[in-house]
Design a protein around this motif. Structure first.
Motif, PDB file in Angstrom:
ATOM      1  N   SER A 227     -15.950  -2.594  19.777  1.00  0.00           N
ATOM      2  CA  SER A 227     -16.012  -3.058  21.159  1.00  0.00           C
ATOM      3  C   SER A 227     -15.388  -2.017  22.092  1.00  0.00           C
ATOM      4  N   PHE A 228     -15.780  -2.036  23.329  1.00  0.00           N
ATOM      5  CA  PHE A 228     -15.269  -1.074  24.306  1.00  0.00           C
ATOM      6  C   PHE A 228     -13.750  -1.221  24.449  1.00  0.00           C
ATOM      7  N   GLY A 229     -13.043  -0.111  24.324  1.00  0.00           N
ATOM      8  CA  GLY A 229     -11.594  -0.116  24.455  1.00  0.00           C
ATOM      9  C   GLY A 229     -10.834  -0.524  23.213  1.00  0.00           C
ATOM     10  N   ARG A 230     -11.543  -0.814  22.114  1.00  0.00           N
ATOM     11  CA  ARG A 230     -10.856  -1.283  20.905  1.00  0.00           C
ATOM     12  C   ARG A 230     -10.891  -0.241  19.775  1.00  0.00           C
ATOM     13  N   HIS A 231     -11.280   0.986  20.098  1.00  0.00           N
ATOM     14  CA  HIS A 231     -11.330   2.004  19.054  1.00  0.00           C
ATOM     15  C   HIS A 231      -9.930   2.458  18.648  1.00  0.00           C
ATOM     16  N   GLN A 232      -8.940   2.210  19.506  1.00  0.00           N
ATOM     17  CA  GLN A 232      -7.555   2.512  19.165  1.00  0.00           C
ATOM     18  C   GLN A 232      -6.866   1.207  18.780  1.00  0.00           C
ATOM     19  N   GLY A 233      -7.046   0.798  17.552  1.00  0.00           N
ATOM     20  CA  GLY A 233      -6.501  -0.485  17.115  1.00  0.00           C
ATOM     21  C   GLY A 233      -6.060  -0.463  15.676  1.00  0.00           C
ATOM     22  N   VAL A 234      -5.564  -1.612  15.240  1.00  0.00           N
ATOM     23  CA  VAL A 234      -5.035  -1.771  13.887  1.00  0.00           C
ATOM     24  C   VAL A 234      -6.152  -2.049  12.893  1.00  0.00           C
ATOM     25  N   VAL A 235      -6.112  -1.374  11.760  1.00  0.00           N
ATOM     26  CA  VAL A 235      -6.926  -1.732  10.594  1.00  0.00           C
ATOM     27  C   VAL A 235      -5.971  -2.425   9.628  1.00  0.00           C
ATOM     28  N   ALA A 236      -6.072  -3.731   9.546  1.00  0.00           N
ATOM     29  CA  ALA A 236      -5.085  -4.504   8.786  1.00  0.00           C
ATOM     30  C   ALA A 236      -5.158  -4.209   7.293  1.00  0.00           C
ATOM     31  N   GLY A 237      -3.994  -4.092   6.676  1.00  0.00           N
ATOM     32  CA  GLY A 237      -3.910  -3.857   5.238  1.00  0.00           C
ATOM     33  C   GLY A 237      -2.731  -4.604   4.644  1.00  0.00           C
ATOM     34  N   GLU A 238      -2.470  -4.375   3.375  1.00  0.00           N
ATOM     35  CA  GLU A 238      -1.335  -4.998   2.699  1.00  0.00           C
ATOM     36  C   GLU A 238      -0.866  -4.079   1.589  1.00  0.00           C
ATOM     37  N   ALA A 239       0.423  -4.167   1.257  1.00  0.00           N
ATOM     38  CA  ALA A 239       0.970  -3.289   0.222  1.00  0.00           C
ATOM     39  C   ALA A 239       2.347  -3.774  -0.196  1.00  0.00           C
ATOM     40  N   ALA A 240       2.792  -3.235  -1.318  1.00  0.00           N
ATOM     41  CA  ALA A 240       4.160  -3.428  -1.794  1.00  0.00           C
ATOM     42  C   ALA A 240       4.620  -2.120  -2.407  1.00  0.00           C
ATOM     43  N   GLY A 241       5.896  -1.841  -2.303  1.00  0.00           N
ATOM     44  CA  GLY A 241       6.427  -0.622  -2.892  1.00  0.00           C
ATOM     45  C   GLY A 241       7.885  -0.804  -3.294  1.00  0.00           C
ATOM     46  N   PHE A 242       8.279  -0.183  -4.382  1.00  0.00           N
ATOM     47  CA  PHE A 242       9.662  -0.235  -4.870  1.00  0.00           C
ATOM     48  C   PHE A 242      10.100   1.166  -5.286  1.00  0.00           C
ATOM     49  N   PHE A 243      11.379   1.463  -5.089  1.00  0.00           N
ATOM     50  CA  PHE A 243      11.948   2.721  -5.569  1.00  0.00           C
ATOM     51  C   PHE A 243      13.450   2.538  -5.739  1.00  0.00           C
ATOM     52  N   THR A 244      14.076   3.432  -6.452  1.00  0.00           N
ATOM     53  CA  THR A 244      15.517   3.357  -6.686  1.00  0.00           C
ATOM     54  C   THR A 244      16.227   4.490  -5.964  1.00  0.00           C
ATOM     55  N   VAL A 245      17.482   4.229  -5.603  1.00  0.00           N
ATOM     56  CA  VAL A 245      18.319   5.213  -4.919  1.00  0.00           C
ATOM     57  C   VAL A 245      19.622   5.344  -5.694  1.00  0.00           C
ATOM     58  N   ALA A 246      19.994   6.562  -6.036  1.00  0.00           N
ATOM     59  CA  ALA A 246      21.232   6.820  -6.767  1.00  0.00           C
ATOM     60  C   ALA A 246      21.956   7.995  -6.143  1.00  0.00           C
ATOM     61  N   LEU A 247      23.282   7.971  -6.217  1.00  0.00           N
ATOM     62  CA  LEU A 247      24.073   9.050  -5.643  1.00  0.00           C
ATOM     63  C   LEU A 247      24.042  10.286  -6.523  1.00  0.00           C
ATOM     64  N   ARG A 248      23.926  10.060  -7.823  1.00  0.00           N
ATOM     65  CA  ARG A 248      23.890  11.179  -8.760  1.00  0.00           C
ATOM     66  C   ARG A 248      22.846  10.891  -9.824  1.00  0.00           C
ATOM     67  N   PRO A 249      22.277  11.912 -10.455  1.00  0.00           N
ATOM     68  CA  PRO A 249      21.283  11.694 -11.509  1.00  0.00           C
ATOM     69  C   PRO A 249      21.904  10.938 -12.677  1.00  0.00           C
ATOM     70  N   PRO A 250      21.145  10.077 -13.336  1.00  0.00           N
ATOM     71  CA  PRO A 250      21.682   9.355 -14.501  1.00  0.00           C
ATOM     72  C   PRO A 250      21.979  10.306 -15.651  1.00  0.00           C
ATOM     73  N   LEU A 251      22.972   9.924 -16.478  1.00  0.00           N
ATOM     74  CA  LEU A 251      23.307  10.757 -17.635  1.00  0.00           C
ATOM     75  C   LEU A 251      22.131  10.839 -18.587  1.00  0.00           C
ATOM     76  N   GLU A 252      21.420   9.731 -18.729  1.00  0.00           N
ATOM     77  CA  GLU A 252      20.209   9.723 -19.539  1.00  0.00           C
ATOM     78  C   GLU A 252      19.070   9.313 -18.610  1.00  0.00           C
ATOM     79  N   PRO A 253      18.259  10.257 -18.139  1.00  0.00           N
ATOM     80  CA  PRO A 253      17.239   9.939 -17.141  1.00  0.00           C
ATOM     81  C   PRO A 253      16.152   9.037 -17.688  1.00  0.00           C
TER      82      PRO A 253
END
Length: 291
Positions: free
Chosen positions: A125-151
């Motif tokens: 539609s006119f004026g709607r070319h700059q819009g949201v394309v709806a999606g969905e997702a999930a993501g997980f990751f870990t954060v550590a201060l130092r590398p594990p002794l046994e990675p």
């Protein structure tokens, strides 16, 4: 979307925790979990309950014991706020591990109706070319201060060089004109915390999703924080490929940076901004080696 998102989250969580649990010597005694979802007032389901259920089932199955679970309901900026919290937790307990997860969907009927009422969905539609394309997702990751002794058995990694947080005084949901103050401050704080100059940044990865408002916010922030657009610096907006995934965008984009083998090398600035005003940015260094 709730059932489908739960299944996606289970797969992501297994990929994240599985390698740690396969090598018991790498699992720290103290584990914190931070779950990021949309703001509570956004139309649509509250996906935090799904994330908490998936996490609880996974921890029970893997017998990881008691875990402190925190929630971060600041939408697209949630992962950045969670990273800042994780850094504080790790500073207090350097031997602990933080698990950050994000889950969101914009394709629920209530959310789509809200976006359509605001004329924000992309169409021909006119004026709607700059819009949201709806999606969905999930993501997980870990954060550590130092590398594990046994990675872990397998995985990819980045170094968190700096995190910045701010609030936009005139966000997308307000009627006030905005000049991108919040995102500018978040990016400046991330760069300052990292000790990097604009010349160090080789990649910029953001949650730009086709809407004019966030693109304008980033335009202001880029001029103020990085200066001229140098040829060595590239702008990436993965939502072009999988749509706008809301609160999950930070986790998905970070995982893309970490898992990229031949691109996004060097130092990356990642940013995100929520409709309600919360803004975040972080600087990461990508490592070529997999541990």
């Amino acid at each position: 979307p709730e059932v489908r998102l739960g299944q996606i989250a289970e797969t992501c969580l297994e990929s994240t925790l599985g390698p740690w649990c396969n090598n018991r010597g790498a699992v720290p005694a103290s584990l914190h979990a931070i779950l990021c979802t949309a703001t509570s007032d956004r139309p649509g389901p509250d996906y935090s309950a799904i994330a908490e259920e998936v996490l609880s089932n996974s921890l029970a199955e893997k017998q990881l014991g008691t875990v402190q679970v925190l929630t971060e309901q600041t939408g697209n900026a949630g992962v950045f706020n969670a990273l800042a919290t994780a850094c504080d937790l790790l500073a207090d307990n350097p031997d602990s591990l933080c698990l950050i997860g994000a889950i969101d969907s914009l394709i629920h009927e209530d959310t789509l109706d809200w976006l359509e009422e605001e004329s924000r969905l992309k169409s021909d539609s006119f004026g709607r070319h700059q819009g949201v394309v709806a999606g969905e997702a999930a993501g997980f990751f870990t954060v550590a201060l130092r590398p594990p002794l046994e990675p872990p058995d397998k995985g990819v990694s980045v170094t968190i060089d700096g995190v910045g947080q701010a609030v936009e005084p005139a966000p997308r949901l307000s009627s006030a004109p905005s000049s991108g103050i919040g995102l500018t401050e978040a990016c400046k704080r991330a760069l300052t915390a990292s000790g990097c100059t604009p010349d160090h940044i080789t990649n910029v990865v953001g949650d730009l999703d086709g809407e004019f408002f966030p693109a304008k916010q980033w335009g202001y922030a880029e001029i103020r924080t990085l200066g001229s657009r140098d040829n060595h610096r590239q702008l990436w907006h993965p939502a072009d490929c999988f749509g706008s995934v809301g609160a999950a965008s930070g986790a998905v984009n970070l995982c893309l940076i970490a898992s990229s083998d031949a691109w996004l090398l060097g130092t990356s600035l990642m940013f995100g901004m929520d409709d309600a005003g919360s803004c975040g940015a972080a600087v990461f260094t990508k490592h070529q080696n997999r541990y």
